[in-house]
Design an enzyme around this catalytic site. Structure first.
Site, PDB file in Angstrom:
ATOM      1  N   HIS A 123      -3.648   0.157   0.418  1.00  0.00           N
ATOM      2  CA  HIS A 123      -4.751   0.812   1.113  1.00  0.00           C
ATOM      3  C   HIS A 123      -5.893  -0.153   1.393  1.00  0.00           C
ATOM      4  CE1 HIS A 123      -7.339   1.060  -2.506  1.00  0.00           C
ATOM      5  NE2 HIS A 123      -6.242   1.386  -3.165  1.00  0.00           N
ATOM      6  N   CYS A 139      -3.121   0.045  -7.487  1.00  0.00           N
ATOM      7  CA  CYS A 139      -2.777  -0.025  -6.064  1.00  0.00           C
ATOM      8  C   CYS A 139      -3.008  -1.434  -5.525  1.00  0.00           C
ATOM      9  CB  CYS A 139      -3.624   0.957  -5.263  1.00  0.00           C
ATOM     10  SG  CYS A 139      -3.164   2.679  -5.527  1.00  0.00           S
TER      11      CYS A 139
END
Length: 164
Positions: A123, A139
């Site tokens: 992301h 992440c």
């Protein structure tokens, strides 16, 4: 796509990781005994192309904090990234991109791409100074313009290999 069961995986977790209803997995695997899954077993996950049919591959180096994009096994782009911090390490293994969500809100910047591991993705960020650091909750963070570019190139089902 075919998923090879890893040690410790359950059918319920596989269903959650691929965001695919358990019934859909069972229907795609006739004769399959859901009470007897084992490492190395092949399970068809419906709704995703086989990663082998996609010319793109993503390789993530946690130690180098770099994401490499391959087209037909040739690096075509390199991106700087941020990775997970201590106690929230980025998972190691082979995954696929299972969905994309522009403008997900919060700290995820302008694009979210879910991995086939629940709660993990690639992301953007609202904190560009974090790129190059080990600061996320596992992440893979990218500059917003980089993750938007990557998302515009790779299709759902693209393989993602994450290694140290």
């Amino acid at each position: 796509m075919i998923h090879i069961v890893k040690a410790g995986e359950t059918l319920n977790q596989i269903s959650r990781d691929f965001r695919t209803p358990l019934d859909a997995i069972l229907n795609a695997n006739p004769g399959f005994n859901p009470d007897m899954i084992f490492p190395g077993q092949a399970i068809l996950i419906p709704g995703f192309p086989s990663p082998e049919t996609i010319p793109y591959k993503i390789d993530v180096s946690i130690t180098e904090r770099r994401l490499n994009l391959f087209l037909n096994n040739v690096i075509i782009k390199q991106y700087p990234i941020a990775v997970g911090r201590i106690l929230h390490e980025t998972p190691i293994g082979n995954f696929i991109i299972i969905n994309k969500a522009p403008n997900p809100g919060g700290p995820y910047g302008t694009m979210w791409m879910s991995l086939s591991k629940q709660h993990y993705g690639i992301h953007g960020t609202n904190d560009p100074s974090s790129i190059g650091q080990a600061v996320s909750r596992g992440c893979i963070r990218m500059f917003n313009h980089d993750v938007e570019e990557l998302a515009s190139i790779v299709p759902i089902g693209t393989g993602v290999m994450i290694h140290p």
